[in-house]
Design an enzyme around this catalytic site. Structure first.
Site, PDB file in Angstrom:
ATOM      1  N   LYS A  13       6.244   5.364   2.521  1.00 49.23           N
ATOM      2  CA  LYS A  13       7.048   4.200   2.953  1.00 49.23           C
ATOM      3  C   LYS A  13       7.603   3.450   1.745  1.00 49.23           C
ATOM      4  O   LYS A  13       8.785   3.145   1.678  1.00 49.23           O
ATOM      5  CB  LYS A  13       6.215   3.236   3.813  1.00 49.23           C
ATOM      6  CG  LYS A  13       5.676   3.843   5.096  1.00 49.23           C
ATOM      7  CD  LYS A  13       4.897   2.828   5.914  1.00 49.23           C
ATOM      8  CE  LYS A  13       3.646   2.290   5.244  1.00 49.23           C
ATOM      9  NZ  LYS A  13       2.611   3.299   4.952  1.00 49.23           N
ATOM     10  N   ARG A  88       2.168  -4.485  11.780  1.00 52.70           N
ATOM     11  CA  ARG A  88       1.116  -3.491  11.685  1.00 52.70           C
ATOM     12  C   ARG A  88       0.206  -3.502  12.907  1.00 52.70           C
ATOM     13  O   ARG A  88      -0.769  -2.779  12.957  1.00 52.70           O
ATOM     14  CB  ARG A  88       0.283  -3.813  10.469  1.00 52.70           C
ATOM     15  CG  ARG A  88       0.189  -2.658   9.524  1.00 52.70           C
ATOM     16  CD  ARG A  88      -0.663  -3.155   8.378  1.00 52.70           C
ATOM     17  NE  ARG A  88      -1.071  -2.108   7.538  1.00 52.70           N
ATOM     18  CZ  ARG A  88      -0.401  -1.737   6.446  1.00 52.70           C
ATOM     19  NH1 ARG A  88       0.725  -2.294   6.127  1.00 52.70           N
ATOM     20  NH2 ARG A  88      -0.896  -0.790   5.694  1.00 52.70           N
TER      21      ARG A  88
HETATM   22  P1  AP5 Z   1       3.892   5.636  -1.108  1.00 48.45           P
HETATM   23  O1  AP5 Z   1       5.374   5.526  -1.072  1.00 48.45           O
HETATM   24  O2  AP5 Z   1       3.116   4.751  -2.012  1.00 48.45           O
HETATM   25  O3  AP5 Z   1       3.288   5.603   0.385  1.00 48.45           O
HETATM   26  P2  AP5 Z   1       3.141   4.403   1.426  1.00 48.45           P
HETATM   27  O4  AP5 Z   1       3.517   4.932   2.765  1.00 48.45           O
HETATM   28  O5  AP5 Z   1       3.840   3.209   0.923  1.00 48.45           O
HETATM   29  O6  AP5 Z   1       1.577   4.230   1.402  1.00 48.45           O
HETATM   30  P3  AP5 Z   1       0.662   2.914   1.329  1.00 48.45           P
HETATM   31  O7  AP5 Z   1      -0.719   3.390   0.981  1.00 48.45           O
HETATM   32  O8  AP5 Z   1       1.291   1.885   0.447  1.00 48.45           O
HETATM   33  O9  AP5 Z   1       0.675   2.424   2.765  1.00 48.45           O
HETATM   34  P4  AP5 Z   1      -0.287   1.449   3.378  1.00 48.45           P
HETATM   35  O10 AP5 Z   1       0.470   1.113   4.591  1.00 48.45           O
HETATM   36  O11 AP5 Z   1      -1.660   1.947   3.579  1.00 48.45           O
HETATM   37  O12 AP5 Z   1      -0.469   0.302   2.253  1.00 48.45           O
HETATM   38  P5  AP5 Z   1       0.105  -1.173   2.122  1.00 48.45           P
HETATM   39  O13 AP5 Z   1       0.294  -1.452   0.694  1.00 48.45           O
HETATM   40  O14 AP5 Z   1       1.224  -1.384   3.059  1.00 48.45           O
HETATM   41  O15 AP5 Z   1       3.577   7.177  -1.475  1.00 48.45           O
HETATM   42  C1  AP5 Z   1       2.245   7.654  -1.605  1.00 48.45           C
HETATM   43  C2  AP5 Z   1       2.191   8.693  -2.735  1.00 48.45           C
HETATM   44  O16 AP5 Z   1       2.928   9.847  -2.331  1.00 48.45           O
HETATM   45  C3  AP5 Z   1       2.819   8.225  -4.063  1.00 48.45           C
HETATM   46  O17 AP5 Z   1       2.055   8.708  -5.122  1.00 48.45           O
HETATM   47  C4  AP5 Z   1       4.213   8.874  -4.055  1.00 48.45           C
HETATM   48  O18 AP5 Z   1       4.669   9.160  -5.387  1.00 48.45           O
HETATM   49  C5  AP5 Z   1       3.944  10.154  -3.278  1.00 48.45           C
HETATM   50  N1  AP5 Z   1       5.102  10.603  -2.491  1.00 48.45           N
HETATM   51  C6  AP5 Z   1       5.976   9.843  -1.801  1.00 48.45           C
HETATM   52  N2  AP5 Z   1       6.906  10.612  -1.167  1.00 48.45           N
HETATM   53  C7  AP5 Z   1       6.576  11.895  -1.480  1.00 48.45           C
HETATM   54  C8  AP5 Z   1       7.151  13.165  -1.145  1.00 48.45           C
HETATM   55  N3  AP5 Z   1       8.232  13.268  -0.351  1.00 48.45           N
HETATM   56  N4  AP5 Z   1       6.557  14.286  -1.643  1.00 48.45           N
HETATM   57  C9  AP5 Z   1       5.467  14.192  -2.433  1.00 48.45           C
HETATM   58  N5  AP5 Z   1       4.870  13.034  -2.795  1.00 48.45           N
HETATM   59  C10 AP5 Z   1       5.427  11.895  -2.320  1.00 48.45           C
HETATM   60  O19 AP5 Z   1      -1.130  -2.025   2.650  1.00 48.45           O
HETATM   61  C11 AP5 Z   1      -2.319  -2.118   1.917  1.00 48.45           C
HETATM   62  C12 AP5 Z   1      -3.281  -3.078   2.594  1.00 48.45           C
HETATM   63  O20 AP5 Z   1      -2.711  -4.394   2.637  1.00 48.45           O
HETATM   64  C13 AP5 Z   1      -3.639  -2.771   4.056  1.00 48.45           C
HETATM   65  O21 AP5 Z   1      -4.692  -1.829   4.163  1.00 48.45           O
HETATM   66  C14 AP5 Z   1      -4.030  -4.169   4.571  1.00 48.45           C
HETATM   67  O22 AP5 Z   1      -5.321  -4.513   4.160  1.00 48.45           O
HETATM   68  C15 AP5 Z   1      -3.034  -5.065   3.840  1.00 48.45           C
HETATM   69  N6  AP5 Z   1      -1.811  -5.248   4.623  1.00 48.45           N
HETATM   70  C16 AP5 Z   1      -0.560  -4.833   4.285  1.00 48.45           C
HETATM   71  N7  AP5 Z   1       0.332  -5.165   5.248  1.00 48.45           N
HETATM   72  C17 AP5 Z   1      -0.389  -5.808   6.211  1.00 48.45           C
HETATM   73  C18 AP5 Z   1      -0.043  -6.371   7.460  1.00 48.45           C
HETATM   74  N8  AP5 Z   1       1.211  -6.339   7.937  1.00 48.45           N
HETATM   75  N9  AP5 Z   1      -1.027  -6.951   8.187  1.00 48.45           N
HETATM   76  C19 AP5 Z   1      -2.291  -7.022   7.730  1.00 48.45           C
HETATM   77  N10 AP5 Z   1      -2.693  -6.482   6.567  1.00 48.45           N
HETATM   78  C20 AP5 Z   1      -1.749  -5.875   5.811  1.00 48.45           C
END
Ligand code: AP5
Ligand code: MG
Length: 219
Positions: A13, A88
């Site tokens: 994402k 979420r």
């Molecule tokens: P990346 O682009 O980083 O993936 P992502 O989908 O953004 O993954 P996240 O782990 O950030 O999602 P998440 O939803 O768990 O975390 P968030 O920060 O939102 O890519 C991943 C890897 O793959 C990278 O190394 C990239 O280089 C590689 N990659 C990408 N595309 C590729 C491809 N095509 N081929 C190969 N490799 C590839 O949330 C974290 C925490 O924050 C949550 O757990 C929660 O505690 C809190 N939080 C965030 N939002 C909320 C909310 N709305 N409500 C409550 N708590 C929240």
């Protein structure tokens, strides 16, 4: 365009949002990045968020919704925005509808990134982020920086997210299935969802995403 990006942790994402936001000239609003910025600035919100993020559970709706509402008031959101990681759960989706109604606007589409769980685990295991900006995302194998441990974009130090540990990732995936997946159905009822495969090279996924958003906009 006003878009919500949804998909499991590690789906790509953040990677896609950065590229799509640039192509569409709209801001990338990531609640995860907003929380991480608060953590590095040592704010009270950052301290609360870190204690919850490290368990893999969700930060309380009240603070998350208030943070997003505040962010969407910024001038740069006038032409649209790309929400990554919000909403979420269904309560957040309902709150977003209320916020947008209050602002007199509506969503144009919801892009659902589909990736099998084994690939998600590989992507998360090798992820590295920049200390200056957690929107600068790399992967030790799939998207390595030119110099190991150094951000190509700004020269910042690369690190591994503390919530990328095996145990926390398991909880994050569970939370995704139980709390976040239901919003896909919520938005499908409004005719807003397009699902694409997020497998393949980063550029290929971006092309697929742009084509899907354009098709959706023409519907
Ligand atoms: P990346 O682009 O980083 O993936 P992502 O989908 O953004 O993954 P996240 O782990 O950030 O999602 P998440 O939803 O768990 O975390 P968030 O920060 O939102 O890519 C991943 C890897 O793959 C990278 O190394 C990239 O280089 C590689 N990659 C990408 N595309 C590729 C491809 N095509 N081929 C190969 N490799 C590839 O949330 C974290 C925490 O924050 C949550 O757990 C929660 O505690 C809190 N939080 C965030 N939002 C909320 C909310 N709305 N409500 C409550 N708590 C929240
Ligand atoms: Mg992300």
């Amino acid at each position: 365009m006003r878009i919500v990006l949804v998909g499991p942790p590690g789906a790509g994402k953040g990677t896609q949002a950065a590229l799509l936001a640039k192509t569409l000239s709209i801001p990338h609003v990531s609640t995860g990045d907003l929380f991480r910025a608060n953590i590095s600035q040592g704010t009270e919100l950052g301290r609360l968020a870190k204690s919850i993020m490290d368990t893999g559970k969700l930060v309380p709706d009240e603070v998350t919704i208030a943070m997003v509402k505040d962010r969407l008031r910024h001038d740069d959101s006038g032409n649209g925005f790309l929400l990554d990681g919000f909403p979420r759960n269904t309560a957040q989706a309902v709150a977003l509808d209320e916020i947008l109604a209050e602002f007199g606007i509506a969503l144009d589409g919801v892009l659902d990134l589909e990736v099998p769980e084994d690939e998600v685990v590989r992507r998360i295991a090798g992820r590295r982020l920049c200390r200056n900006d957690s929107g600068h995302i790399f992967h030790v194998l799939y998207n390595p920086p030119a110099v190991e441990g150094v951000c190509d974009i700004c020269g910042g130090e690369l690190y591994q997210r503390s919530d990328d540990s095996e145990e926390t990732v398991r909880t994050r995936l569970e939370v995704y299935h139980t709390e976040t997946e239901p919003i896909i159905e919520y938005y499908a009822k409004q005719g807003l969802v397009t699902t694409i495969s997020a497998l393949g090279k980063v550029d290929e996924v971006t092309e697929r995403a742009i084509a899907a958003l354009r098709e959706n906009a023409n519907d």
